[in-house]
Design a protein around this motif. Structure first.
Motif, PDB file in Angstrom:
ATOM      1  N   VAL A 214     -66.958 -73.885  -0.214  1.00 10.08           N
ATOM      2  CA  VAL A 214     -66.112 -72.944   0.542  1.00 10.08           C
ATOM      3  C   VAL A 214     -66.904 -71.651   0.744  1.00 10.08           C
ATOM      4  O   VAL A 214     -67.852 -71.355   0.016  1.00 10.08           O
ATOM      5  CB  VAL A 214     -64.791 -72.652  -0.198  1.00 10.08           C
ATOM      6  CG1 VAL A 214     -63.957 -73.921  -0.332  1.00 10.08           C
ATOM      7  CG2 VAL A 214     -65.038 -72.039  -1.575  1.00 10.08           C
ATOM      8  N   PHE A 215     -66.485 -70.890   1.749  1.00 11.50           N
ATOM      9  CA  PHE A 215     -67.169 -69.640   2.072  1.00 11.50           C
ATOM     10  C   PHE A 215     -66.304 -68.419   1.765  1.00 11.50           C
ATOM     11  O   PHE A 215     -66.721 -67.290   2.017  1.00 11.50           O
ATOM     12  CB  PHE A 215     -67.581 -69.649   3.543  1.00 11.50           C
ATOM     13  CG  PHE A 215     -68.589 -70.713   3.870  1.00 11.50           C
ATOM     14  CD1 PHE A 215     -69.949 -70.451   3.806  1.00 11.50           C
ATOM     15  CD2 PHE A 215     -68.174 -71.998   4.211  1.00 11.50           C
ATOM     16  CE1 PHE A 215     -70.885 -71.436   4.085  1.00 11.50           C
ATOM     17  CE2 PHE A 215     -69.105 -72.993   4.503  1.00 11.50           C
ATOM     18  CZ  PHE A 215     -70.469 -72.716   4.428  1.00 11.50           C
ATOM     19  N   ASP A 216     -65.132 -68.681   1.230  1.00  7.21           N
ATOM     20  CA  ASP A 216     -64.200 -67.616   0.854  1.00  7.21           C
ATOM     21  C   ASP A 216     -64.116 -67.575  -0.677  1.00  7.21           C
ATOM     22  O   ASP A 216     -63.632 -68.524  -1.302  1.00  7.21           O
ATOM     23  CB  ASP A 216     -62.830 -67.875   1.474  1.00  7.21           C
ATOM     24  CG  ASP A 216     -61.821 -66.778   1.158  1.00  7.21           C
ATOM     25  OD1 ASP A 216     -62.148 -65.834   0.402  1.00  7.21           O
ATOM     26  OD2 ASP A 216     -60.688 -66.857   1.675  1.00  7.21           O
ATOM     27  N   GLN A 217     -64.562 -66.498  -1.265  1.00  4.21           N
ATOM     28  CA  GLN A 217     -64.564 -66.388  -2.728  1.00  4.21           C
ATOM     29  C   GLN A 217     -63.172 -66.523  -3.328  1.00  4.21           C
ATOM     30  O   GLN A 217     -63.013 -67.024  -4.443  1.00  4.21           O
ATOM     31  CB  GLN A 217     -65.154 -65.043  -3.155  1.00  4.21           C
ATOM     32  CG  GLN A 217     -66.629 -64.864  -2.857  1.00  4.21           C
ATOM     33  CD  GLN A 217     -67.143 -63.525  -3.341  1.00  4.21           C
ATOM     34  OE1 GLN A 217     -66.375 -62.681  -3.805  1.00  4.21           O
ATOM     35  NE2 GLN A 217     -68.448 -63.307  -3.257  1.00  4.21           N
ATOM     36  N   THR A 218     -62.159 -66.104  -2.614  1.00  2.00           N
ATOM     37  CA  THR A 218     -60.792 -66.055  -3.176  1.00  2.00           C
ATOM     38  C   THR A 218     -60.193 -67.445  -3.366  1.00  2.00           C
ATOM     39  O   THR A 218     -59.232 -67.596  -4.118  1.00  2.00           O
ATOM     40  CB  THR A 218     -59.869 -65.222  -2.271  1.00  2.00           C
ATOM     41  OG1 THR A 218     -59.789 -65.829  -0.963  1.00  2.00           O
ATOM     42  CG2 THR A 218     -60.387 -63.796  -2.136  1.00  2.00           C
ATOM     43  N   VAL A 219     -60.742 -68.465  -2.693  1.00  2.16           N
ATOM     44  CA  VAL A 219     -60.192 -69.822  -2.848  1.00  2.16           C
ATOM     45  C   VAL A 219     -61.113 -70.707  -3.685  1.00  2.16           C
ATOM     46  O   VAL A 219     -60.861 -71.895  -3.838  1.00  2.16           O
ATOM     47  CB  VAL A 219     -59.937 -70.473  -1.469  1.00  2.16           C
ATOM     48  CG1 VAL A 219     -58.913 -69.675  -0.675  1.00  2.16           C
ATOM     49  CG2 VAL A 219     -61.239 -70.610  -0.685  1.00  2.16           C
ATOM     50  N   ALA A 220     -62.186 -70.119  -4.201  1.00  2.00           N
ATOM     51  CA  ALA A 220     -63.146 -70.903  -4.992  1.00  2.00           C
ATOM     52  C   ALA A 220     -62.718 -70.978  -6.453  1.00  2.00           C
ATOM     53  O   ALA A 220     -62.105 -70.049  -6.993  1.00  2.00           O
ATOM     54  CB  ALA A 220     -64.530 -70.291  -4.883  1.00  2.00           C
ATOM     55  N   LEU A 257     -75.141 -59.793 -10.651  1.00  2.00           N
ATOM     56  CA  LEU A 257     -73.898 -60.521 -10.921  1.00  2.00           C
ATOM     57  C   LEU A 257     -72.774 -59.588 -11.359  1.00  2.00           C
ATOM     58  O   LEU A 257     -71.607 -59.795 -10.999  1.00  2.00           O
ATOM     59  CB  LEU A 257     -74.147 -61.591 -11.988  1.00  2.00           C
ATOM     60  CG  LEU A 257     -74.950 -62.820 -11.560  1.00  2.00           C
ATOM     61  CD1 LEU A 257     -75.312 -63.679 -12.766  1.00  2.00           C
ATOM     62  CD2 LEU A 257     -74.178 -63.639 -10.534  1.00  2.00           C
ATOM     63  N   GLU A 258     -73.104 -58.591 -12.134  1.00  2.00           N
ATOM     64  CA  GLU A 258     -72.080 -57.676 -12.641  1.00  2.00           C
ATOM     65  C   GLU A 258     -71.412 -56.872 -11.529  1.00  2.00           C
ATOM     66  O   GLU A 258     -70.334 -56.310 -11.745  1.00  2.00           O
ATOM     67  CB  GLU A 258     -72.693 -56.729 -13.684  1.00  2.00           C
ATOM     68  CG  GLU A 258     -73.012 -57.404 -15.007  1.00  2.00           C
ATOM     69  CD  GLU A 258     -73.571 -56.447 -16.032  1.00  2.00           C
ATOM     70  OE1 GLU A 258     -74.460 -55.631 -15.669  1.00  2.00           O
ATOM     71  OE2 GLU A 258     -73.121 -56.484 -17.186  1.00  2.00           O
ATOM     72  N   ARG A 259     -72.009 -56.844 -10.366  1.00  2.00           N
ATOM     73  CA  ARG A 259     -71.408 -56.144  -9.224  1.00  2.00           C
ATOM     74  C   ARG A 259     -70.502 -57.050  -8.400  1.00  2.00           C
ATOM     75  O   ARG A 259     -69.840 -56.588  -7.467  1.00  2.00           O
ATOM     76  CB  ARG A 259     -72.503 -55.563  -8.330  1.00  2.00           C
ATOM     77  CG  ARG A 259     -73.362 -54.494  -8.995  1.00  2.00           C
ATOM     78  CD  ARG A 259     -74.174 -53.717  -7.960  1.00  2.00           C
ATOM     79  NE  ARG A 259     -75.139 -54.558  -7.272  1.00  2.00           N
ATOM     80  CZ  ARG A 259     -76.403 -54.739  -7.673  1.00  2.00           C
ATOM     81  NH1 ARG A 259     -76.830 -54.134  -8.776  1.00  2.00           N
ATOM     82  NH2 ARG A 259     -77.225 -55.506  -6.979  1.00  2.00           N
ATOM     83  N   GLN A 260     -70.461 -58.344  -8.737  1.00  2.00           N
ATOM     84  CA  GLN A 260     -69.676 -59.296  -7.956  1.00  2.00           C
ATOM     85  C   GLN A 260     -68.254 -59.421  -8.516  1.00  2.00           C
ATOM     86  O   GLN A 260     -68.058 -59.546  -9.728  1.00  2.00           O
ATOM     87  CB  GLN A 260     -70.350 -60.669  -7.944  1.00  2.00           C
ATOM     88  CG  GLN A 260     -71.832 -60.631  -7.573  1.00  2.00           C
ATOM     89  CD  GLN A 260     -72.104 -59.912  -6.270  1.00  2.00           C
ATOM     90  OE1 GLN A 260     -71.462 -60.175  -5.253  1.00  2.00           O
ATOM     91  NE2 GLN A 260     -73.060 -58.984  -6.294  1.00  2.00           N
ATOM     92  N   GLY A 261     -67.287 -59.425  -7.614  1.00  2.00           N
ATOM     93  CA  GLY A 261     -65.875 -59.507  -8.010  1.00  2.00           C
ATOM     94  C   GLY A 261     -65.529 -60.729  -8.841  1.00  2.00           C
ATOM     95  O   GLY A 261     -64.876 -60.606  -9.887  1.00  2.00           O
ATOM     96  N   PRO A 262     -65.932 -61.961  -8.416  1.00  2.00           N
ATOM     97  CA  PRO A 262     -65.598 -63.156  -9.204  1.00  2.00           C
ATOM     98  C   PRO A 262     -66.162 -63.106 -10.622  1.00  2.00           C
ATOM     99  O   PRO A 262     -65.536 -63.588 -11.562  1.00  2.00           O
ATOM    100  CB  PRO A 262     -66.235 -64.289  -8.395  1.00  2.00           C
ATOM    101  CG  PRO A 262     -66.315 -63.768  -6.999  1.00  2.00           C
ATOM    102  CD  PRO A 262     -66.592 -62.307  -7.141  1.00  2.00           C
ATOM    103  N   TRP A 263     -67.341 -62.527 -10.775  1.00  2.00           N
ATOM    104  CA  TRP A 263     -67.940 -62.412 -12.111  1.00  2.00           C
ATOM    105  C   TRP A 263     -67.102 -61.500 -12.990  1.00  2.00           C
ATOM    106  O   TRP A 263     -66.831 -61.807 -14.163  1.00  2.00           O
ATOM    107  CB  TRP A 263     -69.363 -61.890 -11.991  1.00  2.00           C
ATOM    108  CG  TRP A 263     -70.086 -61.744 -13.299  1.00  2.00           C
ATOM    109  CD1 TRP A 263     -70.053 -60.669 -14.149  1.00  2.00           C
ATOM    110  CD2 TRP A 263     -70.918 -62.720 -13.946  1.00  2.00           C
ATOM    111  NE1 TRP A 263     -70.817 -60.904 -15.268  1.00  2.00           N
ATOM    112  CE2 TRP A 263     -71.362 -62.151 -15.171  1.00  2.00           C
ATOM    113  CE3 TRP A 263     -71.341 -63.995 -13.602  1.00  2.00           C
ATOM    114  CZ2 TRP A 263     -72.200 -62.839 -16.037  1.00  2.00           C
ATOM    115  CZ3 TRP A 263     -72.186 -64.674 -14.468  1.00  2.00           C
ATOM    116  CH2 TRP A 263     -72.601 -64.103 -15.672  1.00  2.00           C
TER     117      TRP A 263
END
Length: 525
Positions: A214-220, A257-263
Motif C-alpha cells: 500500500v502507498f498510504d501509511q494510515t492503512v498499513a 526513522l525517529e522522524r516517521q509517524g508510524p515509527w
C-alpha cells in the motif's frame, strides 16, 4: 710498603666488585626468568580457558566458535540483552566457594542446558507466528505493507559502490539483475550467479511487487525498512576505517526513522528490516573492530530483523534461508528441477565442499577431510575450495546432485549457505552443531529435523568414521528423507525471480511475508 699496599687493595676490591656484579647479574637473570616462566604459565592457562567451546561469565553464557575473520573467539552470547537473562539459579548472597573440576563441569552443563531451553522456547514463539495459509499470498484485507522510500544513501548508493566493495573481485556482477546476478546457462532455466549476501536486494525487489503493498501509511499494518545494512558492512570490511565511520549510516538511519509517524506510533514494533549478513556482523563487541553496532542500538530492539543467521537469544532476530542460485519463475520450473534431482544417479555416498581452517580450535573440518580422503574407495569426495572455485555454483551443485549425503560442519560462523545448496540438490545434509540450522530457521525448516538431516556430535567425530556410519543408513531411509526434502521443503527454500508467478508453491519470500503479516496481527491482540 705503603705504595705496595695501595696497589694490592684495588686488585682485591676489583675481585670483590666483579663477584658482586656477577651475583647481581645472576639475581637479575633469575628474577627475569622466574617472571617469564610465570607469565608463560599464565598465558597457557588463559589459552586453555579461552579454547573451551563454552565460556561462562556471571549469568552470561557464551557458546564460542573460532573464525578466520577474528583474532578472538566468535561467541554466541546469551544474557547480554538488557531485558533478557538466562534462567540460572545463581544466589548472589551465597558465600564464595571455589568449586572442584567436577562441580564446574556440572554447573557448565546445567547452564548450557538452560541456554538451549531458552532458545527452544523462543523458536516455539516464532513458530506460533506461522501463517495457516497455504497459498502463495495470504489475504491482504487489513494487512497492508508499506515500503519506506528511504534516501538513496541507505540502499541504491551502496549498490553503486559495488566495484570497490571487495578488493579481489568485481562485486557488481553479483548485484546485477536486481540481486539475482547473471544467468547460469549450464544449469538451466532459473539459475543465476547469486551471491550469498544478495538477500537485501532480492527481498526489496519482491516486496515492491507484492499485492499487499500500500502507498498510504494510515492503512498499513507492516512497515518495511529497505536498508542494505549488509552492503554497508561489506564496504568497510577490507578498509582501515574507524568504528565511528562504520556506525555512521546506522545512526543516521535511526534518526531518520525517529522522524516517521508510524515509527513513533508503535516504537518500531510493526517494522521489519532484512539484513543480508549474519547477526554477529551487526553486533560489534569492544574486543573486536569487526562489523557495526546496528543491532546493538537501543532504538532498534523492537523491530523484527530477518537475517541469514540469527542471534539465538534475541527473540526479534529471525533466520530466513540464505539465497541460493535457483530462482524459479513458475511452478513448472520447480517441478522440472524436482524430477531431475529425484532421477539423478547419486554415484557418491558422501561429499564435502569446503576448506580446512588452519587456525581453528575446533578441527572438526580437518578430521572430516582426513576421513574422507583416506578411504580411497570412492565413497567420499572432497572438493577442496582452497584450490577449486566453489563460488561457481555449477561446480558445487553438480557435486551435490550426485551425492547421497553432504557434510556441513560450521565454517566462519555456525550457519552455511551450503546447507541450502545441498537441500535444493536433494543431498541430505549432515550437521555437526544444532546452531547450523535447527535453531535458525523456524519458519522454513520443521521442528522434526530427522526428516531432512543427520546430526552427529562433533565431539564424537574423532572416535568414529563418519562415512562408515552414514553407509549404515538404509537405502529406504535415504529415499524417504530425500523425497521429503525435494517435495516438501525445496519450494519453500528458494526465492523466486522478481516476476515469479507460482500458484501451487510458496517460495521462501511468500512464507516469510505471510508469517510477518501473521506476526503483526498478534500485536493487536
Amino acid at each position: 710498603m705503603a705504595v705496595s699496599i695501595s696497589r694490592k687493595r684495588p686488585k682485591s676490591s676489583s675481585r670483590n666488585l666483579e663477584a658482586k656484579q656477577s651475583y647481581f647479574g645472576l639475581t637479575i637473570l633469575y628474577n627475569f626468568l622466574s617472571r617469564v616462566s610465570a607469565l608463560v604459565f599464565l598465558i597457557i592457562l588463559i589459552y586453555m580457558w579461552s579454547s573451551f567451546s563454552t565460556l561462562i561469565t556471571g549469568n552470561i553464557i557464551h557458546v564460542c566458535f573460532s573464525t578466520r575473520k577474528l583474532n578472538n573467539l566468535y561467541c554466541l552470547s546469551a544474557g547480554t540483552h538488557p531485558s533478557f537473562e538466562i534462567p540460572t539459579s545463581t544466589n548472589n548472597s551465597s558465600p564464595i566457594i571455589t568449586p572442584g573440576i567436577d562441580q564446574v563441569i556440572n554447573d557448565t552443563d546445567e547452564r548450557v542446558a538452560n541456554a538451549v531451553k531458552v532458545v527452544e522456547e523462543q523458536l516455539q514463539v516464532h513458530r506460533s507466528w506461522r501463517s495457516k495459509s497455504n497459498k502463495n499470498y495470504a489475504t491482504c484485507d487489513g494487512k497492508g505493507i508499506y515500503v519506506y522510500d528511504l534516501p538513496s544513501k541507505f540502499n541504491k548508493d551502496l549498490v553503486g559502490q559495488c566495484r570497490d566493495m571487495v578488493p579481489w573481485q568485481d562485486f557488481c556482477r553479483y548485484l546485477s539483475n536486481e540481486g539475482l546476478g547473471e544467468p547460469i546457462a549450464k544449469l538451466g532455466k532459473g539459475w543465476y550467479k547469486t551471491h550469498q549476501y544478495s538477500l537485501e536486494l532480492i527481498f526489496h525487489s519482491n516486496v515492491l511487487r507484492h499485492p499487499c503493498r500500500v502507498f498510504d501509511q494510515t492503512v498499513a499494518k507492516l512497515f518495511y525498512v529497505p536498508f542494505y545494512g549488509g552492503l554497508d558492512i561489506l564496504r568497510w570490511h577490507f578498509k582501515n576505517v574507524s568504528s565511528d565511520v562504520k556506525d555512521s549510516l546506522s545512526l543516521e538511519l535511526v534518526k531518520w526513522l525517529e522522524r516517521q509517524g508510524p515509527w513513533k506510533r508503535n516504537s518500531g514494533k510493526d517494522h521489519v528490516l532484512v539484513l543480508g549478513k549474519i547477526s554477529w556482523d551487526f553486533r560489534r563487541s569492544n574486543e573486536s573492530p569487526w562489523g557495526t553496532r546496528l543491532l546493538e542500538l537501543d532504538k532498534l530492539q523492537n523491530p523484527i530483523k530477518l537475517l541469514i543467521e540469527r542471534q539465538p537469544w534475541h527473540l526479534n532476530d529471525i533466520g530466513i534461508p540464505h539465497p541460493t542460485n535457483f530462482h524459479p519463475h513458475s511452478d513448472n520450473d520447480i517441478i522440472s528441477w524436482q524430477l531431475k534431482i529425484m532421477r539423478s544417479n547419486r554415484k557418491k555416498l558422501v561429499s564435502f565442499a569446503g576448506a580446512a581452517r588452519a587456525n581453528a580450535d575446533d578441527n572438526t573440518r580437518s578430521t572430516l577431510i582426513n576421513q574422507c580422503t583416506s578411504l580411497g574407495n570412492g565413497k567420499c569426495h572432497f572438493m577442496n575450495c582452497s584450490s577449486v572455485k566453489c563460488d561457481e555454483a555449477e561446480v558445487v551443485i553438480e557435486l551435490f546432485v550426485e551425492s547421497e549425503f553432504c557434510l556441513q560442519p560450521p565454517g566462519d560462523s555456525p550457519t552455511r549457505k551450503s546447507v541450502f545448496d545441498s537441500l535444493i540438490s536433494g543431498c541430505i545434509p549432515v550437521l555437526f552443531d544444532p546452531f547450523t540450522a535447527y535453531y535458525q530457521y523456524p519458519w522454513h525448516l520443521p521442528h522434526d529435523h530427522d526428516k531432512y538431516s543427520v546430526l552427529m556430535d562433533k565431539k564424537e567425530v574423532k572416535e568414529m568414521n563418519v562415512v562408515e556410519r552414514l553407509s549404515n543408513i538404509s537405502l529406504r531411509e535415504r529415499e524417504n528423507m530425500r523425497r521429503y526434502i525435494v517435495y516438501e521443503l525445496l519450494p519453500g527454500l528458494v526465492y523466486g525471480d522478481y516476476n515469479a508467478e507460482p500458484h501451487k508453491f510458496q517460495d521462501a519470500f511468500a512464507i516469510t511475508i505471510n508469517n510477518l503479516l501473521q506476526r503483526v496481527s498478534t500485536l493487536e491482540q
